[in-house]
Write an enzyme that holds these catalytic residues in place. Structure first.
Site, PDB file in Angstrom:
ATOM      1  N   LYS A 111       0.825  -1.217   0.000  1.00  0.00           N
ATOM      2  CA  LYS A 111       0.000   0.000   0.000  1.00  0.00           C
ATOM      3  C   LYS A 111       0.849   1.252   0.000  1.00  0.00           C
ATOM      4  O   LYS A 111       0.510   2.237  -0.649  1.00  0.00           O
ATOM      5  CB  LYS A 111      -0.938   0.016   1.220  1.00  0.00           C
ATOM      6  N   LYS A 194      -4.399  -8.191  -7.279  1.00  0.00           N
ATOM      7  CA  LYS A 194      -5.602  -8.581  -6.532  1.00  0.00           C
ATOM      8  C   LYS A 194      -6.792  -7.696  -6.918  1.00  0.00           C
ATOM      9  O   LYS A 194      -6.620  -6.495  -7.111  1.00  0.00           O
ATOM     10  CB  LYS A 194      -5.258  -8.391  -5.046  1.00  0.00           C
ATOM     11  N   LYS A 197     -11.504  -3.196  -3.896  1.00  0.00           N
ATOM     12  CA  LYS A 197     -12.545  -2.155  -3.955  1.00  0.00           C
ATOM     13  C   LYS A 197     -11.935  -0.772  -4.058  1.00  0.00           C
ATOM     14  O   LYS A 197     -12.618   0.183  -4.387  1.00  0.00           O
ATOM     15  CB  LYS A 197     -13.528  -2.269  -2.782  1.00  0.00           C
TER      16      LYS A 197
END
Ligand code: TYM
Length: 331
Positions: A111, A194, A197
């Site tokens: 991230k 992956k 959302k």
């Protein structure tokens, strides 16, 4: 009866990976577990969230979970920030976890990427809050997708260190329940990434509120290769996009990859995508429809979450109070 805890971030609309990796499993586990399901809004703000969107996404997510079959009366559904025990235990765990442990967390590296210095300290200590979520309820089983496995290993390390430091067998061992199929659903645009959302491209994922036309279009546009479908699973090696679509089909149709390939062997992606669209629409459309209905009564959703929070609080408060006493806080 074993207690389950699991959570989902209201950082967007849940997507097919959330459904196959987690939500579907949560629904099935309700039959023989005591379940606590949490919309982890405190985790969501570890990266920027527009306040109005965070609120509406939390309510939409509650509706989607109810529409998927979560029973908020027999079990517990609530939002994390409504139960202060999470934050209090997370602080104690900030003081138990070693920096070296957090440095090994691959999700933070993914991230934060190269821009590590510019991310919030919340994102860095995120796994401590996740451990607190679970252990505030002394939950023993946690149904998650594959990407959360490392965080659950850390949860056990924290529990063990706490027990060892204070010389008690206070926290139990936590077991990850990862589904045998589709534990890692990949992006429709890139089979090595992956499905998420929070991906900037909505084309990369099927959202649980997508209608049939949107689903058909996204699947039609999904990246594939030019080969036909192979006869067996070995033929999917090195073809991540093809493997992902076949995996999704098998998981939704409740069958094996071998079975899907035996039915579609030699087919091009045109007809296969058509068949896949039908399977996806069959699952998502009824959930999306029920979600729309539930969204019309926002008050009811807020009440459901509040009632869940009160029941969650009743479990977590005595556990976390006890932890505070163990640590030596005057109570
Ligand atoms: P989150 O919000 O990213 O995802 C919610 C659940 O969906 C699973 N999942 C997937 N499974 C398969 N394929 C995918 N592409 C995919 N994307 C997401 C996740 O594994 C997860 O089970 N840290 C957690 C939320 C959390 C939590 C907890 C979970 C906070 N506290 C305590 C369990 C217990 C997260 O970010 O999930």
């Amino acid at each position: 009866m074993q207690r389950i805890f699991s959570g989902i971030q209201p950082s967007g609309i849940p997507q097919l990976g959330n459904y196959l990796g987690a939500i579907r499993n949560w629904v099935n586990l309700q039959a023989d577990h005591e379940c606590v399901f949490c919309l982890v809004d405190m985790h969501a703000i570890t990266v920027w969230q527009d306040p109005a969107k965070l609120r509406s996404q939390t309510l939409t997510q509650a509706a989607i979970l109810l529409a998927s079959g979560i029973d908020a009366e027999k079990h517990i559904l609530f939002n994390q920030s409504a139960v202060s025990a999470h934050a209090r235990l997370a602080w104690i765990f900030n003081c138990v976890t070693r920096l070296g442990w957090l440095n090994r967390m691959t999700q933070f590296k993914d991230k934060a990427g190269k821009d590590r210095e510019n991310h919030s300290s919340g994102l860095y200590v995120y796994p401590n809050l996740m451990a607190a979520d679970i252990l505030a309820y002394k939950a023993t089983r946690v149904p998650v997708g594959e990407d959360q496995k490392q965080h659950l290993e850390l949860t056990n390390d924290i529990a063990q260190k706490f027990n060892h430091d204070y010389g008690l067998e206070f926290f139990p061992t936590v077991e990850a329940l990862i589904p045998p199929a589709a534990a890692r659903v990949m992006s429709l645009r890139d089979g090595t990434k992956k499905m998420s959302k929070s991906d900037p491209s909505a084309q990369s994922r099927i959202e649980m509120t997508d209608d049939a036309d949107t689903i058909a279009l996204k699947i039609r546009r999904a990246k594939t290769d030019t080969d036909v479908l192979p006869a067996d699973e070995a033929g999917l090696e090195g073809r991540p996009e093809a493997k992902n679509l076949v995996t999704i089909y098998a998981a939704l149709a409740d069958t094996s990859i071998a079975d899907v390939l035996s039915q579609h062997e030699g087919q091009g992606f045109g007809p296969f995508k058509q068949a896949l669209t039908d399977v996806v629409v069959n699952t998502i459309a009824p959930i999306a429809q029920e979600t729309t209905r539930l969204m019309q009564d926002e008050n009811h959703l807020v009440k459901t979450l509040r009632s869940g929070a009160a029941r969650a609080q009743a479990i977590a408060e005595p556990i976390v109070s006890e932890v505070e006493k163990i640590v030596g806080f005057v109570k």
